[in-house]
Design a protein around this motif. Structure first.
Motif, PDB file in Angstrom:
ATOM      1  N   VAL A   8       0.840  -1.201   0.000  1.00  0.00           N
ATOM      2  CA  VAL A   8       0.000   0.000   0.000  1.00  0.00           C
ATOM      3  C   VAL A   8       0.873   1.248   0.000  1.00  0.00           C
ATOM      4  N   LEU A   9       1.901   1.253   0.840  1.00  0.00           N
ATOM      5  CA  LEU A   9       2.811   2.400   0.894  1.00  0.00           C
ATOM      6  C   LEU A   9       3.562   2.568  -0.421  1.00  0.00           C
ATOM      7  N   GLU A  10       3.978   1.459  -1.007  1.00  0.00           N
ATOM      8  CA  GLU A  10       4.666   1.535  -2.298  1.00  0.00           C
ATOM      9  C   GLU A  10       3.737   2.076  -3.378  1.00  0.00           C
ATOM     10  N   LEU A  43      -3.231   3.415   4.798  1.00  0.00           N
ATOM     11  CA  LEU A  43      -1.778   3.541   4.909  1.00  0.00           C
ATOM     12  C   LEU A  43      -1.110   2.187   5.122  1.00  0.00           C
ATOM     13  N   GLY A  44      -1.842   1.119   4.910  1.00  0.00           N
ATOM     14  CA  GLY A  44      -1.247  -0.204   5.024  1.00  0.00           C
ATOM     15  C   GLY A  44      -0.957  -0.641   6.444  1.00  0.00           C
ATOM     16  N   ALA A  45      -1.574   0.016   7.437  1.00  0.00           N
ATOM     17  CA  ALA A  45      -1.366  -0.358   8.841  1.00  0.00           C
ATOM     18  C   ALA A  45      -2.268  -1.548   9.163  1.00  0.00           C
ATOM     19  N   THR A  46      -1.844  -2.718   8.722  1.00  0.00           N
ATOM     20  CA  THR A  46      -2.688  -3.904   8.710  1.00  0.00           C
ATOM     21  C   THR A  46      -3.134  -4.336  10.102  1.00  0.00           C
ATOM     22  N   ALA A  47      -2.205  -4.382  11.047  1.00  0.00           N
ATOM     23  CA  ALA A  47      -2.546  -4.878  12.382  1.00  0.00           C
ATOM     24  C   ALA A  47      -3.583  -3.983  13.052  1.00  0.00           C
ATOM     25  N   GLN A 102      -2.912   0.108  22.188  1.00  0.00           N
ATOM     26  CA  GLN A 102      -1.820   1.033  22.476  1.00  0.00           C
ATOM     27  C   GLN A 102      -0.474   0.473  22.038  1.00  0.00           C
ATOM     28  N   ASN A 103      -0.209  -0.803  22.364  1.00  0.00           N
ATOM     29  CA  ASN A 103       1.056  -1.403  21.950  1.00  0.00           C
ATOM     30  C   ASN A 103       1.162  -1.487  20.432  1.00  0.00           C
ATOM     31  N   THR A 104       0.054  -1.873  19.802  1.00  0.00           N
ATOM     32  CA  THR A 104       0.070  -1.988  18.339  1.00  0.00           C
ATOM     33  C   THR A 104       0.259  -0.619  17.695  1.00  0.00           C
ATOM     34  N   TYR A 105      -0.345   0.405  18.297  1.00  0.00           N
ATOM     35  CA  TYR A 105      -0.153   1.773  17.801  1.00  0.00           C
ATOM     36  C   TYR A 105       1.326   2.159  17.868  1.00  0.00           C
ATOM     37  N   GLY A 106       1.971   1.890  19.006  1.00  0.00           N
ATOM     38  CA  GLY A 106       3.379   2.235  19.154  1.00  0.00           C
ATOM     39  C   GLY A 106       4.261   1.501  18.162  1.00  0.00           C
ATOM     40  N   GLU A 107       4.005   0.215  17.989  1.00  0.00           N
ATOM     41  CA  GLU A 107       4.797  -0.577  17.044  1.00  0.00           C
ATOM     42  C   GLU A 107       4.575  -0.104  15.608  1.00  0.00           C
ATOM     43  N   THR A 108       3.323   0.236  15.300  1.00  0.00           N
ATOM     44  CA  THR A 108       3.001   0.706  13.951  1.00  0.00           C
ATOM     45  C   THR A 108       3.654   2.054  13.674  1.00  0.00           C
ATOM     46  N   ALA A 109       3.653   2.943  14.674  1.00  0.00           N
ATOM     47  CA  ALA A 109       4.284   4.255  14.506  1.00  0.00           C
ATOM     48  C   ALA A 109       5.768   4.099  14.187  1.00  0.00           C
ATOM     49  N   ILE A 110       6.433   3.209  14.909  1.00  0.00           N
ATOM     50  CA  ILE A 110       7.860   2.971  14.659  1.00  0.00           C
ATOM     51  C   ILE A 110       8.064   2.417  13.251  1.00  0.00           C
ATOM     52  N   ALA A 111       7.226   1.449  12.874  1.00  0.00           N
ATOM     53  CA  ALA A 111       7.372   0.821  11.556  1.00  0.00           C
ATOM     54  C   ALA A 111       7.138   1.822  10.428  1.00  0.00           C
TER      55      ALA A 111
END
Length: 279
Positions: free
Chosen positions: A167-169, A227-231, A259-268
């Motif tokens: 999606v990002l590509e 934005l392809g944030a699948t999780a 919350q954890n998934t948000y943090g991991e997604t932000a980093i990714a």
């Protein structure tokens, strides 16, 4: 308002088709406008069905890209009111935009009078096909009314654990040389909006408001998919279903992962954008 995007080397000659985009989420708006730019179109933007009706009263839009889940008046209700208020010769060509993929959702859209159906995240070829069908639709108008057109359906991309980088590509390809700036802005807008979304979900669960939970779950699902944030999108889908069923204990369990998934997604996402800038 009319929104304009930076020109790219892959843009095509603009079309004269008058298009209105009805979408309440700012990130989804930007992605949709970028897709339209790629296809050679521009659009005015409104944030709900009420604003659609107001815009139609001042401008004869030919095409409406109609999000199904919007505040005040949703896509189905707005379409029904348009058909009640205007003669059939004046009806715009309405394309439903939704994260839902069931046959029932498609049937509801078509029963309301929409001519086409696109599933988020929208793919450029599917959007182009739908808009070309709209142009053919208006070229085939007769004194007795408008020619019917088949629906256009697009299924979402395959899942991945955290991000669907395809999606990002896809956005990167659309944006051309401006991709690093456009994607960085999209990601930061997306991440800035998410905390209030998550808080609203927690409040809906605490107050046991099923319809509010369903709406916020759908909003999360839709914006994340774009934005392809699948999780995160998957969690939004689950919360949307919990809202429909009123299963608040299950909703609370799902929300505990947000919350954890948000943090991991932000980093990714930020890591991906940084790599893009350095490429």
């Amino acid at each position: 308002m009319t929104s304009h995007l930076p020109s790219t080397s892959t843009s095509v000659a603009p079309s004269s088709l008058k298009i209105l985009l009805a979408e309440d989420h700012p990130v989804n708006q930007k992605v949709a406008l970028l897709l339209l730019k790629k296809c050679g179109y521009q659009a005015d933007v409104v944030v709900n069905g009420k604003a659609v009706l107001e815009a139609l009263a001042t401008c004869p839009y030919q095409v409406i890209l109609m999000d199904m889940q919007m505040p005040e008046i949703g896509g189905i209700q707005a379409t029904q009111q348009i058909h009640q208020q205007y003669d059939s010769e004046q009806w715009p060509y309405i394309i439903a935009l939704t994260a839902a993929v069931t046959q029932g959702d498609r049937d509801d859209c078509l029963a309301a009078g929409m001519q086409a159906f696109l599933t988020k995240p929208i793919q450029v070829q599917a959007l182009k096909a739908a808009l070309m069908a709209a142009e053919e639709h208006f070229s085939a108008i007769t004194p007795t009314g408008m020619k019917a057109n088949p629906k256009v359906t697009l299924l979402p991309n395959n899942d991945s654990p955290l991000l669907d980088t395809a999606v990002l590509e896809g956005i990167r390809t659309l944006a051309g040389e401006a991709a690093p700036t456009i994607l960085a802005d999209l990601v930061e807008d997306f991440l800035a909006d998410l905390p209030s979304n998550l808080n609203s979900i927690q409040t809906a669960i605490a107050q046991q408001e099923p319809e509010v939970l369903r709406q916020w779950g759908h909003r999360l699902r839709s914006s994340c998919a774009n934005l392809g944030a699948t999780a995160l999108s998957d969690l939004g889908h689950q919360l949307e279903d919990h809202g429909k069923a009123g299963t608040f204990p299950d909703a609370a369990a799902t929300a505990s992962h947000l919350q954890n998934t948000y943090g991991e997604t932000a980093i990714a996402l930020r890591t991906w954008v940084t790599a893009l800038r350095n490429s």
